[in-house]
Write an enzyme that holds these catalytic residues in place. Structure first.
Site, PDB file in Angstrom:
ATOM      1  CE  LYS A 189      -1.844   2.725   3.001  1.00 11.30           C
ATOM      2  NZ  LYS A 189      -1.953   4.043   2.304  1.00 11.30           N
ATOM      3  CD  GLU A 263      13.288   4.028   7.772  1.00 20.17           C
ATOM      4  OE1 GLU A 263      13.205   4.979   8.582  1.00 20.17           O
ATOM      5  OE2 GLU A 263      13.193   4.164   6.552  1.00 20.17           O
ATOM      6  CB  CYS A 297      13.034   8.768   8.210  1.00 25.16           C
ATOM      7  SG  CYS A 297      13.745   7.679   6.978  1.00 25.16           S
ATOM      8  CD  GLU A 394      10.859  12.402  11.716  1.00 21.04           C
ATOM      9  OE1 GLU A 394      11.680  11.942  10.902  1.00 21.04           O
ATOM     10  OE2 GLU A 394       9.890  11.757  12.135  1.00 21.04           O
TER      11      GLU A 394
END
Length: 483
Positions: A189, A263, A297, A394
């Site tokens: 997906k 991850e 990331c 983040e």
């Protein structure tokens, strides 16, 4: 669109890549069992170009019934696919890799349109790495007995894979290539804001003659991803995305026999020592946080500078930022493209405003933002402490927080003072210092005198809230094998 009002006679002329190279259909279905099909309930959603806000295509929105259909197709295909000799599976992977190379210009334009990142990045970074991952894992397909996981490692079965919007095609390659090489079948997906390159890949699979059901692509929002992860007949879950969603997935999978790799987010430290080559370090800092508009990331979003060179480095960095070009992602001169979505832009804006409210000093180069689309100027924060939100959370955007340190031990302590542990960078001329500091950093990837270098032969992954498991390299095979 430059970030500096230039008086030079040598102004850049626009150098746009042609959109005509790629055909975007008005609508796309789900790719299940080798065919494109409508969603069971007929639902659709639109995908837009972040740089212009124009609708690119209408895409089928998968529901639970569609997820179930895709998993059943993958389960049915698994029997024959897993029984193929590794050398035969390798032929399909090699074929896919070659087709990706042949059609890389189309794919680069499509990715830039759907994601907003500059064509220079999709053309020169994303697409070569996508092909390289398929070539690399094609080479492993007939050598699994020698990978260090036993004499006869077996595939797991059906892999449910959910990928993010920041590197849509590259994350697909990271997931699908090792899964197919090891004999698994896949239901993938893509993110709802960037479904087009995955649907293009479905056509690549057909062009390569891949048996039906081996790869299935279901498009939709988080509900489709949740249904895929929770499906009882999925044997392996692989997710790349936010830490919050990763935690939810871990809760869903807990107590089942599903194998899981995550991850997740990061707040990477880029550490510059006083003996580092300043100009080289500045290029690495820029690449570390402004590549893909900071929507990475493993971005080097915290700059740790040794106190004695802080002013010199910051002057050089600010000077370099005034030369970056922000604007049309299809222009080959563009350095900074569009933010992926209105939602992401709102998050970046809110966190940057909070940084200013908390007392950090904000700076951006002079910058004209286009009137349509989602844009954010490259931003530096100085006078940052470890307590500031911009140093802890983040942001996932082109925002760099600058902190200082005096000793290597202080640099390590500050770098590790985060719930994340995905990446770090070290800039120094001393090899002994690189090794000494790298060994103390709790980060899955540590770059020395460079940043954001990727290779399919090298494992990638994190510690702590950055997830677990590794993708890439020999290590990346383990997640798809019953060992």
């Amino acid at each position: 669109m430059t970030m500096e009002k230039r008086t030079s006679a040598f102004e850049y002329a626009p150098a746009p890549e042609s959109r005509a190279i790629v055909d975007i259909a008005p609508s796309y279905g789900l790719f299940i069992d080798g065919e494109f099909t409508e969603a069971a309930d007929g639902k659709v959603f639109k995908t837009v170009s972040p740089s212009t806000e124009e609708v690119l295509a209408e895409v089928a929105e998968a529901g639970e019934a569609d997820v179930d259909r895709a998993v059943k197709a993958a389960r049915k295909a698994f029997e024959k696919w897993s029984a193929l000799p590794g050398a035969e599976r390798a032929k399909y992977l090699f074929r896919i890799a070659r087709i990706i190379q042949e059609r890389s210009r189309e794919l680069a334009v499509l990715e830039t349109l759907d994601n907003g990142k500059p064509i220079r990045e999709t053309r020169d970074a994303d697409l070569p790495l996508v092909a390289a991952h398929f070539f690399y894992y094609a080479g492993w397909a007939d050598k699994l007995d020698h990978a260090g996981y036993g004499a006869d490692p077996r595939p797991l079965g059906v892999a449910g894979q959910v990928i993010p919007w920041n590197f849509p095609l590259l994350m697909l390659a990271w997931k699908i290539a090792p899964a197919l090489a090891t004999g698994n079948t896949v239901v993938l997906k893509p993110a709802e804001t960037t479904p087009l390159s995955a649907l293009f890949f479905a056509d690549v699979c057909r062009q390569a003659g891949l048996p039906k059901g081996v790869v299935n692509i279901i498009t939709g929002d988080g509900r489709a991803g949740a249904a895929l992860i929770a499906h009882p007949d999925v044997n392996k879950v692989a997710f790349t995305g936010s830490t919050a969603v990763g935690k939810e997935i871990a809760r869903t999978v807990a107590g089942t026999r599903k194998k899981l790799t995550l991850e997740l987010g990061g707040k990477g430290a880029n550490i510059v020592f006083d003996d580092a080559p300043i100009d080289q370090a500045v290029e690495g800092i820029v690449n570390g946080i402004f590549f893909n508009q900071g929507q990475v990331c493993c971005a080097g979003s915290r700059l740790l500078v040794q106190e004695s060179i802080h002013d010199e480095l910051l002057d050089s960095l600010k000077r370099r930022l005034t030369t970056l070009r922000l604007g049309d992602p299809l222009d080959k001169n563009t350095d900074i493209g569009a933010i992926n979505s209105a939602e992401q832009l709102a998050r970046i804006t809110a966190l940057a405003d909070l940084g200013e409210a908390e007392g950090a000093e904000r700076w951006s180069p002079a910058c004209d933002l286009p009137e349509s689309g989602y844009w954010f100027a490259p931003t530096l924060f100085t006078n940052v402490t470890q307590a500031h939100t911009v140093a802890r959370d983040e942001i996932f955007g082109p925002v760099l927080s600058v902190l200082t340190f005096r000793t290597p031990d202080e640099a390590v302590a500050k770098a590790n003072n985060t719930p994340y542990g995905l990446s770090a960078g070290i800039w120094t001329e001393k090899g002994s210092r690189i090794l000494a500091v790298a060994n103390k950093l709790r980060a899955g990837v540590v770059w020395s005198n460079t940043f954001n270098k990727f290779d399919p032969t090298s494992p990638f992954g994190g510690y702590k809230e950055s997830g677990f498991g590794r993708e890439g390299g020999r290590h990346g095979l383990e997640a798809y094998l019953d060992v």
